[in-house]
Design an enzyme around this catalytic site. Structure first.
Site, short mmCIF file in Angstrom:
data_model
loop_
_atom_site.label_atom_id
_atom_site.label_comp_id
_atom_site.label_asym_id
_atom_site.label_seq_id
_atom_site.Cartn_x
_atom_site.Cartn_y
_atom_site.Cartn_z
N HIS A 49 -1.50 8.36 6.25
CA HIS A 49 -1.78 7.22 5.58
C HIS A 49 -3.18 6.46 6.30
O HIS A 49 -3.93 5.84 5.62
CB HIS A 49 -0.57 6.12 6.08
CG HIS A 49 -1.11 4.97 5.31
ND1 HIS A 49 -1.06 4.75 3.80
CD2 HIS A 49 -1.35 3.54 5.79
CE1 HIS A 49 -1.26 3.06 3.78
NE2 HIS A 49 -1.37 2.46 4.94
N PHE A 63 1.84 -3.48 3.83
CA PHE A 63 2.17 -4.52 4.68
C PHE A 63 3.57 -5.00 3.98
O PHE A 63 3.96 -4.61 2.72
CB PHE A 63 1.34 -5.56 4.05
CG PHE A 63 -0.18 -5.55 4.80
CD1 PHE A 63 -0.54 -4.87 5.78
CD2 PHE A 63 -1.07 -6.13 4.06
CE1 PHE A 63 -1.55 -4.74 6.17
CE2 PHE A 63 -2.41 -6.18 4.74
CZ PHE A 63 -2.75 -5.19 5.94
N GLU A 110 0.26 5.82 13.79
CA GLU A 110 0.57 6.65 13.00
C GLU A 110 0.57 8.10 13.76
O GLU A 110 1.56 9.04 13.73
CB GLU A 110 -0.16 6.76 11.70
CG GLU A 110 0.28 8.01 10.74
CD GLU A 110 -0.47 8.15 9.41
OE1 GLU A 110 -1.38 7.34 9.38
OE2 GLU A 110 -0.10 8.73 8.69
N HIS A 129 -9.52 2.54 0.48
CA HIS A 129 -8.23 2.20 0.42
C HIS A 129 -7.64 1.73 -0.89
O HIS A 129 -8.02 0.41 -1.23
CB HIS A 129 -7.58 0.96 1.56
CG HIS A 129 -6.14 0.85 1.75
ND1 HIS A 129 -5.30 1.63 0.75
CD2 HIS A 129 -5.46 0.57 2.88
CE1 HIS A 129 -3.85 1.38 1.31
NE2 HIS A 129 -4.20 0.72 2.19
N LYS A 150 -8.64 8.29 3.05
CA LYS A 150 -9.44 7.04 3.04
C LYS A 150 -10.75 7.22 3.57
O LYS A 150 -11.55 6.02 3.30
CB LYS A 150 -8.48 5.98 3.81
CG LYS A 150 -7.26 5.54 2.84
CD LYS A 150 -6.26 4.77 3.16
CE LYS A 150 -4.81 4.76 2.46
NZ LYS A 150 -4.25 5.81 2.76
N CYS A 188 0.90 -1.18 0.02
CA CYS A 188 -0.13 -0.16 0.00
C CYS A 188 0.81 1.18 -0.08
O CYS A 188 0.20 2.37 -0.09
CB CYS A 188 -0.93 -0.09 0.96
SG CYS A 188 -2.19 -1.59 1.18
#
Lengths: 80, 410
Positions: B300, B398, B311, B337, B332, B160
């Site tokens: 993110h 990931f 985050e 996403h 998002k 991502c």
């Protein structure tokens, strides 16, 4: 199935695979030089012809199918 | 050699709209693109929410193009054509034109479709386009052919974070003198029962089936996972001198990138955010910026319980008191996403926020998680200050990939 029917069916397949207008697919046209059908697209054209016309077109024959007429004649001669 | 890189074109196709203008307007309005998937093939899945693109590629591309390209490639092509036209369809030496376009999972759906054909009809019916459709570099290759790019066609893959990494890669091509223009960004088109089942098996997806539009809610205390979506975001980067020589419109200046990795877990975020902080600090160094220069952050934040808090804590630690004047959004909430397309779409939103001096609110954020101690934008768009300003765009993937980009107003 007449030669005209095979031509019409082939023209619709070439249109579906390569986006060439069906009316441009005429007997004297070369797949590579005139219709811009590359070797991968030709494989797809052959696959769809086999399904639509009930023929088997071996790889050894595909290289002889230079023009639309070559394909139409092969299919007309070999379809069941 | 390190040349200044500017942004001269933007393109997108997203769950919010078929282009940048409609996507940006919907982001500012806080709209959501998420829906419940009602088709029978999704019926048994534990998580059945997704955000499909608003304008299907079949409405734009011709049938013969659709059959030759994976959906991720179709979406990339649509967004790239918009970005290229937006840049004024520049005249450029093709040996000085590059492409850096990423995807997270590549042509996974094409692969599954062809496997089904192999199983049911046999090998003679497998499409000769299977390999070009499934290869992860396929979208970049399609765009390379579209524009005739010969400086290099590249595909960084980092789940991502891929779309952001591609922009950083493209910018480096220009900085180091390999190219004058690079078409870069990310794309994804893999909404499918298997991908949803797979992310569902990780317990990564929201199951808010009774209210799908509000399922993606970054930084909200009631968030329960992300919403998978699709789309593409493409930017045209250009050397400052090349853009000036042709009188190009400039959206903003590429600041720099910070790259790091968590070295922690294959999928879970490192709770202290060490990799994230490393990436942010490296982005400052690469951009010649300090935390006090950053007025806006595009987080993110995917709406997962662990990721969003990690985050937010990392931002607070890196920025310290300066976090109080850096408004934070997370697109998002609205878009879901986009996986490989997420980083480039976030970059586009950051560039537009700096350019238009307004940042979008976080869609669906109503109750801020008490562990989130940063200035998240709630409900209404936030005005950004006049003068020279800079923004930051975070993307993580990931595998523990941390990619941070910065942009500056021009």
């Amino acid at each position: 199935m007449s030669q005209e029917d095979v031509l019409a069916g082939l023209a619709s397949i070439v249109n579906e695979v390569a986006g060439i207008p069906a009316e441009s697919v005429q007997m004297e046209k070369s797949f590579v030089d005139d219709l811009d059908v590359d070797s991968l697209s030709m494989v797809e054209v052959v696959m769809l012809c086999e399904e639509r016309f009930g023929v088997t077109i071996p790889d050894s024959e595909v290289k002889n199918l230079n023009t639309v007429a070559d394909a139409v004649n092969y299919i007309t001669a070999h379809k069941q | 050699m390190s040349r200044t890189v500017v942004v001269t074109g933007l393109g997108a196709t997203t769950p919010l709209g078929g282009d940048v203008a409609s996507t940006w307007a919907a982001l500012l309005a806080g709209k959501s693109g998420a829906v419940l998937l009602t088709d029978e093939v999704f019926a048994e899945l534990p998580a059945r929410i997704a955000a499909p693109v608003m304008v299907d590629p079949s409405e734009i591309l011709e049938a013969h193009q659709i059959r030759k390209m994976d959906r991720s490639q179709q979406l990339a092509l649509i967004a790239a054509r918009e970005a290229w036209a937006d840049a004024g369809s520049p005249e450029v030496d093709q040996e000085r034109l590059g492409v850096a376009v990423a995807t997270g999972v590549g042509g996974a759906v094409s692969l599954m479709e062809q496997y089904e054909i192999l199983r049911t009809k046999g090998p003679s019916r497998v499409s000769p386009m299977t390999v070009p459709m499934l290869m992860p570099n396929g979208p970049a290759a399609v765009l390379g052919l579209e524009f005739g790019a010969m400086a290099g066609v590249h595909t960084p893959v980092s789940a991502c974070a891929s779309g952001a990494e591609a922009i950083g890669y493209g910018a480096e091509m220009i900085r180091t003198g390999r190219a004058d223009i690079v078409v870069c960004g990310g794309t994804e088109g893999c909404i499918h029962p298997l991908t949803l089942a797979a992310f569902g098996a990780m317990r990564a997806l929201s199951t808010r089936h009774d209210d799908p539009a509000s399922a993606s809610r970054p930084f909200d205390v009631n968030r329960d996972g992300f919403v998978m979506s699709e789309g593409a975001g493409i930017v045209v980067l250009e050397s400052e001198e090349h853009a000036a020589a042709r009188g190009a419109k400039v959206y903003g200046i590429y600041g720099g990138q910070g790259l790091a990795a968590d070295a922690h877990h294959i999928a879970q975020p490192e709770p202290e955010g060490r990799g994230v902080m490393l990436a942010m600090n490296r982005a400052f160094a690469d951009s010649d910026l300090t935390p006090s220069d950053i007025v806006h952050i595009n987080a993110h934040a995917t709406s997962t319980p662990a990721g969003d808090v990690a985050e937010a804590k990392a931002i607070r630690k890196v920025f310290g008191a300066h976090a109080d004047h850096a408004s934070v959004t997370a697109v998002k909430g609205a878009t879901g996403h986009l996986l490989g397309g997420a980083g480039s779409l976030a970059a586009i939103a950051t560039i537009l926020a700096l350019h238009d001096r307004v940042a979008p609110p976080i869609a669906n954020l109503t109750d801020i998680d008490p562990e989130v101690d940063i200035d998240v934008i709630v409900k209404e768009p936030r005005k950004l200050p006049a003068g020279d300003i800079a923004g930051m765009s975070n993307s993580f993937g990931f595998g523990g990939h941390d990619v941070v980009l910065t942009f500056k107003s021009n």
